[in-house]
Structure formats: C-alpha cells, structure tokens
Design a protein around this motif. Structure first.
Motif, short mmCIF file in Angstrom:
data_model
loop_
_atom_site.label_atom_id
_atom_site.label_comp_id
_atom_site.label_asym_id
_atom_site.label_seq_id
_atom_site.Cartn_x
_atom_site.Cartn_y
_atom_site.Cartn_z
N SER A 42 0.84 -1.19 0.00
CA SER A 42 0.00 0.00 0.00
C SER A 42 0.87 1.24 0.00
CB SER A 42 -0.90 0.00 1.24
OG SER A 42 -0.11 0.00 2.41
N GLY A 43 0.24 2.35 -0.24
CA GLY A 43 0.94 3.64 -0.19
C GLY A 43 2.02 3.75 -1.24
N SER A 44 3.14 4.38 -0.87
CA SER A 44 4.21 4.62 -1.83
C SER A 44 4.92 3.34 -2.23
CB SER A 44 5.21 5.62 -1.25
OG SER A 44 5.81 5.07 -0.09
N ALA A 45 4.88 2.31 -1.39
CA ALA A 45 5.52 1.05 -1.74
C ALA A 45 4.89 0.46 -3.00
CB ALA A 45 5.43 0.05 -0.59
N SER A 46 3.60 0.59 -3.13
CA SER A 46 2.90 0.06 -4.30
C SER A 46 3.33 0.81 -5.55
CB SER A 46 1.41 0.13 -4.05
OG SER A 46 0.71 0.63 -5.11
N ALA A 47 3.51 2.11 -5.45
CA ALA A 47 3.94 2.88 -6.60
C ALA A 47 5.36 2.51 -6.98
CB ALA A 47 3.86 4.37 -6.29
N THR A 48 6.23 2.29 -5.99
CA THR A 48 7.61 1.90 -6.25
C THR A 48 7.65 0.56 -6.95
OG1 THR A 48 8.34 3.09 -4.30
CG2 THR A 48 9.85 1.46 -5.19
N ASP A 52 9.02 0.41 -10.78
CA ASP A 52 10.37 -0.12 -10.91
C ASP A 52 10.36 -1.61 -10.59
OD1 ASP A 52 13.05 -0.68 -11.00
OD2 ASP A 52 13.63 0.72 -9.42
N PRO A 53 10.35 -2.45 -11.63
CA PRO A 53 10.27 -3.89 -11.41
C PRO A 53 11.53 -4.48 -10.77
CG PRO A 53 10.57 -3.42 -13.74
CD PRO A 53 10.38 -2.10 -13.05
N ASP A 54 12.59 -3.68 -10.66
CA ASP A 54 13.82 -4.16 -10.03
C ASP A 54 14.02 -3.60 -8.62
OD1 ASP A 54 14.54 -5.65 -12.30
OD2 ASP A 54 15.35 -3.85 -13.27
N ALA A 55 13.04 -2.85 -8.11
CA ALA A 55 13.16 -2.26 -6.78
C ALA A 55 13.14 -3.35 -5.72
CB ALA A 55 12.02 -1.28 -6.53
N PRO A 56 13.89 -3.15 -4.64
CA PRO A 56 13.86 -4.13 -3.54
C PRO A 56 12.45 -4.26 -2.97
CG PRO A 56 15.65 -2.55 -3.25
CD PRO A 56 14.80 -2.06 -4.39
N ALA A 64 3.61 -11.21 -1.19
CA ALA A 64 2.64 -10.96 -2.26
C ALA A 64 3.19 -11.47 -3.60
CB ALA A 64 2.31 -9.47 -2.35
N ALA A 65 4.48 -11.31 -3.83
CA ALA A 65 5.08 -11.77 -5.07
C ALA A 65 4.94 -13.28 -5.24
CB ALA A 65 6.56 -11.37 -5.13
N MET A 66 4.95 -14.02 -4.14
CA MET A 66 4.85 -15.47 -4.20
C MET A 66 3.41 -15.96 -4.22
SD MET A 66 6.37 -18.43 -4.38
CE MET A 66 8.07 -17.98 -4.11
N TYR A 67 2.54 -15.32 -3.43
CA TYR A 67 1.23 -15.91 -3.16
C TYR A 67 0.03 -15.11 -3.69
CZ TYR A 67 4.02 -18.68 0.04
OH TYR A 67 4.98 -19.49 0.58
N VAL A 68 0.23 -13.90 -4.17
CA VAL A 68 -0.91 -13.07 -4.55
C VAL A 68 -0.83 -12.58 -5.98
CG1 VAL A 68 -2.19 -10.97 -4.00
CG2 VAL A 68 -1.21 -12.33 -2.15
N ARG A 106 15.42 -13.27 -10.54
CA ARG A 106 15.10 -11.84 -10.35
C ARG A 106 14.47 -11.63 -8.97
NH1 ARG A 106 13.58 -12.40 -15.79
NH2 ARG A 106 11.40 -12.70 -15.18
N LEU A 107 13.60 -12.55 -8.56
CA LEU A 107 12.99 -12.43 -7.24
C LEU A 107 14.04 -12.51 -6.14
CD1 LEU A 107 10.37 -12.26 -5.53
CD2 LEU A 107 10.36 -14.77 -5.54
N GLU A 108 14.97 -13.44 -6.27
CA GLU A 108 16.02 -13.62 -5.26
C GLU A 108 16.82 -12.33 -5.05
OE1 GLU A 108 19.84 -16.55 -4.36
OE2 GLU A 108 18.64 -16.87 -6.15
N GLU A 109 17.04 -11.58 -6.11
CA GLU A 109 17.79 -10.32 -6.02
C GLU A 109 17.00 -9.22 -5.32
OE1 GLU A 109 18.68 -9.41 -10.07
OE2 GLU A 109 20.19 -10.98 -10.23
N ARG A 110 15.68 -9.33 -5.29
CA ARG A 110 14.83 -8.24 -4.79
C ARG A 110 14.30 -8.46 -3.37
NH1 ARG A 110 10.10 -7.47 -8.35
NH2 ARG A 110 9.96 -5.50 -7.28
#
Length: 159
Positions: A42-48, A52-56, A64-68, A106-110
């Motif tokens: 939520s908030g600014s994290a969602s915009a980031t 930016d698909p490479d943002a941490p 969420a990346a794994m389950y949603v 890519r996920l492992e890096e983030r």
C-alpha cells in the motif's frame, strides 16, 4: 529425458504442498501476513513496485510476489513448470523451466535477505535442468524437486 520416477514422486509431493499452502489464507489465495492483514503493498511502496520492477521488496511485498500477484501465483507456476518437466521434457517445458529459473533469479535479487535462501532452494531443479541441457545430459539428470519443496516451506514460514 529427465528421470521420471523420482521426479514424479517429488512432483506429487510438491503438488500436495502447494495445495496445502494455497488453502492457508482466509480467501484461499495463500498465507496471511501480519495476522490476517493484506499482503498487497500500500501507499508509496505500491507505486515503487509498479514503476520499478527491479526495486527491492519488503517482507509483505515478497509474500505478495509469491502468493498473490498475477493470474496464477508464482507458487502455482513453479508447480506447473515442474509437472510439465516430469510429464516429458520437450521444447515447451524446457522453455517454461528456463523462464521460471530467470523469474526466481530476479525475485532472489529483490527479496529481503531472509527470503533469499528459500528462493535459492526453489531454483535448484530449474538450474540443474539448464546445466543438463547445456551439457546435453538431460536424459541422465534427476532434478532435485525436494529442494523446491523445502524452499517453498521455508518461504511460507517467513510469510
């Protein structure tokens, strides 16, 4: 061809694990985070994340990346790729395994540091297959699907 008997048993185990993991959340979509809070950023994290698909990712975003996220969750797509390879390795299943290896890389890096080990374990059979294909030894390769199962269990515990 990938050795089918041990892979089939391991794949069946993986499917059972995936079925159990998917039933963990209140809506059946996966484990809950923070005592039932939504894992959607939520908030600014969602915009980031979206810009930016490479943002941490923080822990909630990693879950969420794994389950949603997506039509099929990453967890489901991992199982589908492994089942496809166990049914007989062809160009389509090899491509799917390679794509999954790249996506997990890519996920492992983030993800936060505590998630990196589990993702690394999930990647093992995907990397093994790529190495075997490069060497032309895929007929003699037995994929370590148990490593993926272990990585998924560890990842779930973090969520």
């Amino acid at each position: 061809m990938v050795r089918p008997a041990p892979l089939a048993v391991a794949t069946a185990t993986l499917l059972l694990l995936l079925t159990g993991c998917s039933a963990d959340g209140a809506d059946g979509a996966g484990p809950e985070v923070d005592g039932g809070a939504s894992v959607t950023p939520s908030g600014s994290a969602s915009a980031t994340t979206s810009s930016d698909p490479d943002a941490p990712l923080d822990a909630n975003e990693a879950c969420a990346a794994m389950y949603v996220t997506g039509d099929k969750t990453l967890e489901e797509r991992i199982g589908i790729a492994l089942v496809g390879a166990s049914d007989g390795l062809d160009a389509a299943s090899a491509d799917q395994m390679h794509a999954m290896s790249l996506e997990l890389g890519r996920l492992e890096e983030r993800v936060p540091e505590e998630f990196q080990g589990p993702v690394e374990k999930m990647r093992v059979p995907f990397l093994q297959l790529q190495k075997a294909l490069d060497a032309g030894t895929q007929d003699q390769t037995e994929l370590d699907v148990a490593s993926t199962v272990e990585g998924l269990k560890e990842y779930e515990k973090l969520c």
